[in-house]
Design a protein around this motif. Structure first.
Motif, PDB file in Angstrom:
ATOM      1  N   VAL A  76       0.830  -1.204   0.000  1.00  0.00           N
ATOM      2  CA  VAL A  76       0.000   0.000   0.000  1.00  0.00           C
ATOM      3  C   VAL A  76       0.864   1.253   0.000  1.00  0.00           C
ATOM      4  N   MET A  77       1.873   1.291   0.861  1.00  0.00           N
ATOM      5  CA  MET A  77       2.738   2.476   0.913  1.00  0.00           C
ATOM      6  C   MET A  77       3.570   2.609  -0.350  1.00  0.00           C
ATOM      7  N   GLY A  78       4.004   1.484  -0.927  1.00  0.00           N
ATOM      8  CA  GLY A  78       4.730   1.540  -2.189  1.00  0.00           C
ATOM      9  C   GLY A  78       3.871   2.130  -3.292  1.00  0.00           C
ATOM     10  N   ALA A  79       2.597   1.744  -3.331  1.00  0.00           N
ATOM     11  CA  ALA A  79       1.675   2.337  -4.304  1.00  0.00           C
ATOM     12  C   ALA A  79       1.553   3.838  -4.080  1.00  0.00           C
ATOM     13  N   GLY A  80       1.534   4.254  -2.813  1.00  0.00           N
ATOM     14  CA  GLY A  80       1.459   5.679  -2.509  1.00  0.00           C
ATOM     15  C   GLY A  80       2.681   6.440  -2.988  1.00  0.00           C
ATOM     16  N   VAL A  81       3.864   5.880  -2.789  1.00  0.00           N
ATOM     17  CA  VAL A  81       5.097   6.535  -3.237  1.00  0.00           C
ATOM     18  C   VAL A  81       5.100   6.689  -4.749  1.00  0.00           C
ATOM     19  N   LEU A  82       4.837   5.601  -5.471  1.00  0.00           N
ATOM     20  CA  LEU A  82       4.833   5.650  -6.931  1.00  0.00           C
ATOM     21  C   LEU A  82       3.809   6.650  -7.445  1.00  0.00           C
ATOM     22  N   THR A  83       2.640   6.683  -6.816  1.00  0.00           N
ATOM     23  CA  THR A  83       1.576   7.587  -7.256  1.00  0.00           C
ATOM     24  C   THR A  83       1.961   9.041  -7.051  1.00  0.00           C
ATOM     25  N   ILE A  84       2.522   9.355  -5.904  1.00  0.00           N
ATOM     26  CA  ILE A  84       2.904  10.748  -5.641  1.00  0.00           C
ATOM     27  C   ILE A  84       3.995  11.203  -6.606  1.00  0.00           C
ATOM     28  N   LEU A  85       4.980  10.349  -6.848  1.00  0.00           N
ATOM     29  CA  LEU A  85       6.056  10.722  -7.764  1.00  0.00           C
ATOM     30  C   LEU A  85       5.536  10.956  -9.180  1.00  0.00           C
ATOM     31  N   VAL A  91       3.072  14.598  -9.220  1.00  0.00           N
ATOM     32  CA  VAL A  91       3.530  15.979  -9.041  1.00  0.00           C
ATOM     33  C   VAL A  91       3.481  16.736 -10.361  1.00  0.00           C
ATOM     34  N   SER A  92       4.191  16.231 -11.374  1.00  0.00           N
ATOM     35  CA  SER A  92       4.210  16.922 -12.668  1.00  0.00           C
ATOM     36  C   SER A  92       2.862  16.821 -13.372  1.00  0.00           C
ATOM     37  N   TYR A  93       2.176  15.685 -13.194  1.00  0.00           N
ATOM     38  CA  TYR A  93       0.890  15.497 -13.876  1.00  0.00           C
ATOM     39  C   TYR A  93      -0.155  16.479 -13.356  1.00  0.00           C
ATOM     40  N   LEU A  94      -0.266  16.615 -12.041  1.00  0.00           N
ATOM     41  CA  LEU A  94      -1.258  17.522 -11.474  1.00  0.00           C
ATOM     42  C   LEU A  94      -0.932  18.976 -11.796  1.00  0.00           C
ATOM     43  N   GLU A  95       0.361  19.303 -11.893  1.00  0.00           N
ATOM     44  CA  GLU A  95       0.728  20.648 -12.325  1.00  0.00           C
ATOM     45  C   GLU A  95       0.270  20.900 -13.754  1.00  0.00           C
ATOM     46  N   PHE A 103      -1.122   3.113 -15.930  1.00  0.00           N
ATOM     47  CA  PHE A 103      -1.818   4.388 -15.787  1.00  0.00           C
ATOM     48  C   PHE A 103      -0.829   5.560 -15.821  1.00  0.00           C
ATOM     49  N   GLY A 104       0.397   5.347 -15.335  1.00  0.00           N
ATOM     50  CA  GLY A 104       1.408   6.391 -15.407  1.00  0.00           C
ATOM     51  C   GLY A 104       1.753   6.752 -16.842  1.00  0.00           C
ATOM     52  N   VAL A 105       1.873   5.749 -17.712  1.00  0.00           N
ATOM     53  CA  VAL A 105       2.141   6.015 -19.132  1.00  0.00           C
ATOM     54  C   VAL A 105       0.986   6.790 -19.748  1.00  0.00           C
ATOM     55  N   MET A 106      -0.235   6.364 -19.467  1.00  0.00           N
ATOM     56  CA  MET A 106      -1.383   7.045 -20.058  1.00  0.00           C
ATOM     57  C   MET A 106      -1.521   8.472 -19.532  1.00  0.00           C
ATOM     58  N   ALA A 114       3.196  17.952 -26.963  1.00  0.00           N
ATOM     59  CA  ALA A 114       4.636  17.696 -26.760  1.00  0.00           C
ATOM     60  C   ALA A 114       4.881  16.400 -26.004  1.00  0.00           C
ATOM     61  N   PHE A 115       3.954  15.971 -25.171  1.00  0.00           N
ATOM     62  CA  PHE A 115       4.095  14.782 -24.328  1.00  0.00           C
ATOM     63  C   PHE A 115       5.423  14.794 -23.556  1.00  0.00           C
ATOM     64  N   PRO A 116       5.632  15.804 -22.708  1.00  0.00           N
ATOM     65  CA  PRO A 116       6.881  15.832 -21.928  1.00  0.00           C
ATOM     66  C   PRO A 116       6.950  14.678 -20.948  1.00  0.00           C
ATOM     67  N   VAL A 117       8.154  14.145 -20.729  1.00  0.00           N
ATOM     68  CA  VAL A 117       8.369  13.042 -19.798  1.00  0.00           C
ATOM     69  C   VAL A 117       9.359  13.509 -18.732  1.00  0.00           C
ATOM     70  N   PRO A 118       8.869  13.986 -17.579  1.00  0.00           N
ATOM     71  CA  PRO A 118       9.783  14.434 -16.515  1.00  0.00           C
ATOM     72  C   PRO A 118      10.677  13.286 -16.046  1.00  0.00           C
ATOM     73  N   ARG A 119      11.841  13.660 -15.543  1.00  0.00           N
ATOM     74  CA  ARG A 119      12.819  12.646 -15.137  1.00  0.00           C
ATOM     75  C   ARG A 119      12.286  11.753 -14.017  1.00  0.00           C
ATOM     76  N   VAL A 120      11.590  12.347 -13.064  1.00  0.00           N
ATOM     77  CA  VAL A 120      11.066  11.554 -11.944  1.00  0.00           C
ATOM     78  C   VAL A 120      10.057  10.532 -12.452  1.00  0.00           C
ATOM     79  N   ALA A 121       9.159  10.974 -13.326  1.00  0.00           N
ATOM     80  CA  ALA A 121       8.161  10.047 -13.869  1.00  0.00           C
ATOM     81  C   ALA A 121       8.824   8.956 -14.703  1.00  0.00           C
TER      82      ALA A 121
END
Length: 501
Positions: free
Chosen positions: A87-96, A99-103, A349-352, A456-463
């Motif tokens: 559960v916490m691992g899912a939370g970490v991956l989701t937050i990372l 950040v850029s997606y919600l911005e 879902f991260g790719v999409m 442009a489909f930017p891909v941030p380094r963290v993502a």
């Protein structure tokens, strides 16, 4: 344990449940920071730090003897530690990823991360509950946060519709769940899971029949609540609209972490509280319908988020196959499958999320509009290949070993007919999973609509790092079956602790 002793044990219990306490405190800190410094950049990183510390702490307790805390309300160590890590691992991956997606979609609000932390705390409580009251508190803490996150994009009608359906049907399912708890307490005189079997047998012959009717009526209603939370048919109606309307990275979190917690809690109920195997056939039938209907409906979807929503329904059916086996191997296989599913679905879902161009969180974006996008963004195309092949069940990726882990115990339990249906359903899923890769790599980019060409489909380094890490994890999980032995060992410890044969 007497209640007075429970208060004396409180300091030690706080230490033993440090990750849960830390995440709640981090959520409160995020709310306070956001109140004074609206949407401050430190909030997501504070959330990640709290989750990472919690993962490290729980990793140290994976092989520790199973125990309980807070007047035996929740479990610690072993099984609980594994679920908390997922559960916490899912939370970490989701937050990372978020950040850029919600911005980019202009919804980077500080309260999003607070809600994610509180939802995670609820999931941890749900997945480690030893008492029906703890199950309910964890379930509702998780659900309320997810209702709000589903409708985060308030100006979008689809998001509001999905959140409203999720909330109304969720409230209805909660009523069944509460009534089931009441009936189980009336039949057994206890809400502690390990004590329910003894409580059912304590009524003697005179009250035995009436108690048994109450008990199984309560079990039926409790199962309705659980099956709603894991999106099993026929309690799946909210899933496609909620997943399609929620922000994409948060959809990945909803489809994985909440399922892992709900299934973990269901495993504890089945393992400790339910005598015999009377429920096995019911779960097998639900698993069969869920696998078939989820895959059939996914075949007809043009929108990838909606396709993945129906896919998640089908995967709930695969997990139910392991639970229907009613054995330690089936339960441990289900736990392993939940870990694998979390990694591959958050990655997909991260790719999409990174490929959205419609301005409506991908709600109206069709798969065919992304023709040839793999050539424009090779990293996204390659990692999506790992996720799609793993979701289909190709070796040597984790999805193959996960399906083996839930199907093999079912065969041993005499449910070969169910496994045959599961294998055929998995083969059918290859059509819509591999169609994604066909569109990404084998369709000409000239077929892209004009808005897609301008995107442009930017891909941030963290993502990018998160997606690569998910792909690597799937390979490692597929070639290192040692985790299956670890999850099996959890049940030996918990059985001995509860005094079960």
């Amino acid at each position: 344990m007497e209640l007075a002793q429970a208060y004396d044990a409180l300091p030690a219990d706080l230490v033993r449940t440090l990750p849960l306490v830390l995440i709640v405190l981090a959520g409160l800190a995020a709310v306070v920071i956001d109140a004074f410094r609206n949407n401050h950049a430190s909030i997501p990183w504070l959330s990640v730090a709290a989750l990472v510390v919690g993962i490290v702490w729980e990793a140290a307790g994976l092989r520790a003897p199973a125990g309980t805390a807070y007047f035996d309300l929740i479990r610690v160590g072993g099984f609980a530690s594994f679920v908390n890590i997922v559960v916490m691992g899912a939370g970490v991956l989701t937050i990372l990823l978020s950040v850029s997606y919600l911005e980019r979609i202009r919804h980077h609000h500080g309260e999003v991360y607070a809600l994610l932390l509180f939802a995670t705390a609820g999931m941890m409580l749900l997945g480690a509950a030893n008492n029906l009251i703890a199950v309910f508190v964890g379930l509702e803490t998780m659900s309320v946060c997810l209702y709000i996150l589903t409708g985060l994009v308030r100006e979008d009608a689809g998001a509001i519709e999905g959140a409203l359906k999720y909330f109304l049907l969720g409230a209805f399912a909660t009523g069944f769940f509460l009534y089931g708890i009441a009936l189980l307490y009336g039949a057994t005189g206890t809400m502690y899971l390990p004590a329910m079997r003894e409580g059912l047998a304590a009524g003697g012959e005179a009250l035995g029949a009436s108690r048994e009717v109450l008990f199984w009526a309560g079990v039926a209603m409790l199962l309705i609540g659980f099956l709603f939370k894991v999106s099993a048919v026929p309690f799946h109606m909210w899933t496609p609209d909620a997943y399609q309307g929620a922000p994409t990275t948060l959809t990945g979190y909803m489809s994985t972490a909440s399922k892992a917690a709900a299934f973990a809690s269901l495993i504890l109920v089945l393992y400790f509280a339910l005598p015999g195997e009377r429920w096995s056939l019911v779960l097998a039938i639900v698993a069969l319908i869920t696998m078939v209907l989820g895959n059939v409906l996914a075949l007809a979807q043009a929108n990838v988020k909606r396709m993945l929503a129906y896919s998640s329904i089908a995967h709930a059916g695969y997990v139910l196959v392991g639970l229907a086996a009613g054995s330690t191997a089936g339960y441990s296989g289900a736990l392993f499958y939940l870990l694998v599913y979390t990694v591959m679905n958050i990655g997909a879902f991260g790719v999409m999320a990174l490929l959205e161009w419609d301005g409506k969180v991908g709600r109206e974006q069709t798969l065919d509009s992304l023709a040839g996008v793999g050539f424009r963004r090779p990293l996204l195309g390659v990692t999506m290949g790992f996720f799609m092949f793993s979701l289909t069940g190709f070796p040597p990726l984790g999805g193959f070993l996960g399906k083996y882990a839930v199907f093999a115990p079912a065969v041993e339990a005499g449910l070969t007919w169910l496994v045959v249906v599961g294998v055929l359903a998995s083969a059918a899923s290859g059509y819509y999973y591999l169609r994604v890769l066909y569109v990404f790599w084998m369709k000409s980019p000239d077929e892209e609509p004009e808005p897609v060409r301008r995107a442009a489909f930017p891909v941030p380094r963290v993502a990018a790092a998160v997606l690569v890490a998910c792909a690597v994890l799937l390979v490692l999980l597929g070639v290192t079956p040692a985790l299956l032995d670890l999850t099996g060992a959890f049940f030996e410890g918990t059985r001995a602790m509860a005094g079960l044969p």
